[in-house]
Design a protein around this motif. Structure first.
Motif, mmCIF file in Angstrom:
data_model
loop_
_atom_site.group_PDB
_atom_site.id
_atom_site.type_symbol
_atom_site.label_atom_id
_atom_site.label_comp_id
_atom_site.label_asym_id
_atom_site.label_seq_id
_atom_site.Cartn_x
_atom_site.Cartn_y
_atom_site.Cartn_z
ATOM 1 N N ALA A 104 0.873 -1.173 0.000
ATOM 2 C CA ALA A 104 0.000 0.000 0.000
ATOM 3 C C ALA A 104 0.908 1.220 0.000
ATOM 4 C CB ALA A 104 -0.909 0.010 1.228
ATOM 5 N N MET A 105 0.840 2.014 -1.056
ATOM 6 C CA MET A 105 1.688 3.197 -1.165
ATOM 7 C C MET A 105 0.880 4.438 -0.798
ATOM 8 S SD MET A 105 4.365 4.353 -4.103
ATOM 9 C CE MET A 105 3.245 4.238 -5.473
ATOM 10 N N VAL A 106 1.425 5.242 0.090
ATOM 11 C CA VAL A 106 0.763 6.451 0.572
ATOM 12 C C VAL A 106 1.640 7.638 0.207
ATOM 13 C CG1 VAL A 106 -0.189 7.660 2.573
ATOM 14 C CG2 VAL A 106 -0.270 5.156 2.474
ATOM 15 N N ASP A 107 1.254 8.346 -0.863
ATOM 16 C CA ASP A 107 2.059 9.471 -1.327
ATOM 17 C C ASP A 107 1.143 10.638 -1.692
ATOM 18 O OD1 ASP A 107 4.497 10.716 -1.853
ATOM 19 O OD2 ASP A 107 4.454 10.164 -3.961
ATOM 20 N N THR A 108 0.695 10.681 -2.926
ATOM 21 C CA THR A 108 -0.239 11.712 -3.372
ATOM 22 C C THR A 108 -0.999 11.155 -4.570
ATOM 23 O OG1 THR A 108 -0.443 14.066 -3.948
ATOM 24 C CG2 THR A 108 1.375 12.849 -4.951
ATOM 25 N N PRO A 109 -2.234 11.604 -4.827
ATOM 26 C CA PRO A 109 -3.028 11.013 -5.896
ATOM 27 C C PRO A 109 -2.375 11.044 -7.269
ATOM 28 C CG PRO A 109 -4.449 12.286 -4.457
ATOM 29 C CD PRO A 109 -3.038 12.541 -4.002
ATOM 30 N N SER A 110 -1.460 11.959 -7.526
ATOM 31 C CA SER A 110 -0.824 12.038 -8.842
ATOM 32 C C SER A 110 0.322 11.043 -9.000
ATOM 33 C CB SER A 110 -0.295 13.456 -9.080
ATOM 34 O OG SER A 110 0.739 13.761 -8.163
ATOM 35 N N THR A 111 0.711 10.345 -7.925
ATOM 36 C CA THR A 111 1.800 9.377 -7.991
ATOM 37 C C THR A 111 1.306 8.058 -8.574
ATOM 38 O OG1 THR A 111 2.892 10.321 -6.040
ATOM 39 C CG2 THR A 111 3.481 8.076 -6.629
ATOM 40 N N PRO A 112 1.946 7.532 -9.620
ATOM 41 C CA PRO A 112 1.533 6.246 -10.180
ATOM 42 C C PRO A 112 1.569 5.152 -9.117
ATOM 43 C CG PRO A 112 3.060 7.356 -11.653
ATOM 44 C CD PRO A 112 3.050 8.145 -10.377
ATOM 45 N N GLY A 113 0.488 4.379 -9.014
ATOM 46 C CA GLY A 113 0.433 3.297 -8.045
ATOM 47 C C GLY A 113 0.023 3.714 -6.653
ATOM 48 N N ASN A 114 -0.306 4.992 -6.453
ATOM 49 C CA ASN A 114 -0.713 5.447 -5.124
ATOM 50 C C ASN A 114 -1.981 4.711 -4.680
ATOM 51 O OD1 ASN A 114 -0.309 7.557 -2.948
ATOM 52 N ND2 ASN A 114 -2.436 7.943 -3.493
ATOM 53 N N THR A 115 -1.992 4.263 -3.420
ATOM 54 C CA THR A 115 -3.150 3.548 -2.880
ATOM 55 C C THR A 115 -4.163 4.526 -2.304
ATOM 56 O OG1 THR A 115 -1.786 1.612 -2.353
ATOM 57 C CG2 THR A 115 -3.915 1.796 -1.236
#
Length: 358
Positions: free
Chosen positions: A143-154
């Motif tokens: 589960a990746m938690v970054d920002t909605p524009s990041t590819p693969g962001n959960t």
């Protein structure tokens, strides 16, 4: 020689109550057909005897360790211990433990941290990636938690909209010349926050962007942002991408004799624990870390256990990053918190070049 367990096992509980060990196991795990009255008796006896479940035994039975890995980008930043606490609570509420690793802001350390957690047998990973990095296939659900524009962001906060809220607040206060202050131009989160600010500023509002990292790289950790000069040339508000950066701005301005918000307004981001108690209290944007953590953990566990429900009302999403799990909700709204560090614009008249990035 391995140390023997000294606490009571399932057999002792079963013998004390005159039932089978299978019945005790089912009662304690919530599986099988065991009456509610007997479940209560078994759990009470387990508590009396001080029974502690064997994680190793559970792992052998289920093929899962019951542990998630959490990779943070910089545990020295006060934001990330708060996120870690929210993730641990969400995992605990779902019957899982958490192992934490710190990438210390380095790509190679982040890769090593992921490898160590996988070697320890975690069932899945929650990764808050180092700025500007992506997580490839690692052999377990992520589960990746970054920002909605990041590819693969959960799942993550809606950082772009948070920036829009800050910009609209300053615009409503009459600010026409605004400094946008970021830390690292490689950060997806910070770029989204500044991007949202720029998108919400009208054509009649002059703004310029400064990134702190190049300044520190050239001038050292104590390098000045030259904020007094910028304020004297017409800047009436400084919108930063973090509360830590806003605290640096407050210190530099107040040391130079400028009043906040009398001469210049200052805003932060994240609503850290010190934000309400600094002087003046900081206008910022609050991130619902508990909700983000719950969504991330639930999505990850659904992938681990194979219980992910497939929605039929919308086309299935295509994974953009191997092993990255998807959540039904990918954006969590942020909330503008207005405090005393912002006020009406001071009427400067000096021209500032619009849109300039330094």
């Amino acid at each position: 020689m391995a140390a023997q367990r000294t606490g009571p096992n399932l057999t002792k509980i079963a013998s004390a109550l005159g039932v089978s060990t299978a019945t005790v196991s089912n009662a304690l795990s919530g599986k099988g057909r065991v009456s509610a009255d007997l479940v209560q008796k078994i759990r009470q006896k387990a508590d009396e005897l001080g029974y502690v479940p064997s994680n190793a035994g559970r792992a052998l039975r289920t093929g899962r360790s019951g542990v998630l890995g959490l990779v943070l980008p910089d545990i020295a930043n006060p934001l990330f211990p708060q996120i870690a606490q929210a993730m641990e609570m969400a995992a605990s509420n779902n019957g899982y433990g958490v192992l934490i690793a710190d990438s210390r802001g380095e790509v190679t350390t982040q890769t090593d941290a992921i490898g160590r957690l996988i070697e320890r047998g975690v069932d899945g990973l929650i990764v808050i990636p180092r700025r500007g990095t992506r997580i490839g296939a690692v052999g377990c659900p992520v589960a990746m938690v970054d920002t909605p524009s990041t590819p693969g962001n959960t799942v993550s906060a809606d950082h772009w909209n948070g920036g829009e809220q800050i910009a609209r607040h300053l615009s409503d206060l009459g600010h026409k010349k605004i400094l946008l202050l970021g830390n690292d131009p490689a950060s997806n989160v910070q770029n989204d926050r500044i991007g949202g600010m720029k998108a919400a500023l009208g054509h009649d509002i002059c703004h310029q962007t400064i990134w702190l990292e190049p300044i520190l790289r050239n001038g050292g950790t104590t390098a000045s942002l030259k904020l007094p000069h910028l304020v004297e040339t017409g800047i009436t508000a400084v919108a930063t991408v973090s509360d830590l950066l806003a605290l640096r701005v407050l210190t530099e301005l107040q040391t130079a004799g400028f009043r906040v918000p009398g001469h210049v307004s200052v805003t932060g981001f994240d609503d850290l624990i010190f934000s309400p108690v600094v002087t003046p209290a900081l206008t910022t944007v609050h991130m619902d870390m508990a909700q983000i953590a719950e969504i991330a953990v639930v999505a990850l566990l659904a992938e681990i256990t194979g219980n992910r429900a497939i929605k039929t009302t919308t086309p299935p999403q295509k994974r953009t990053v191997p092993d990255t799990v998807m959540a039904d909700t990918s954006r969590v709204p942020m909330e503008l918190i207005i405090r005393s560090s912002t006020g009406p614009a001071f009427p400067y008249q000096t021209h500032v070049p619009n849109g300039e990035t330094l």
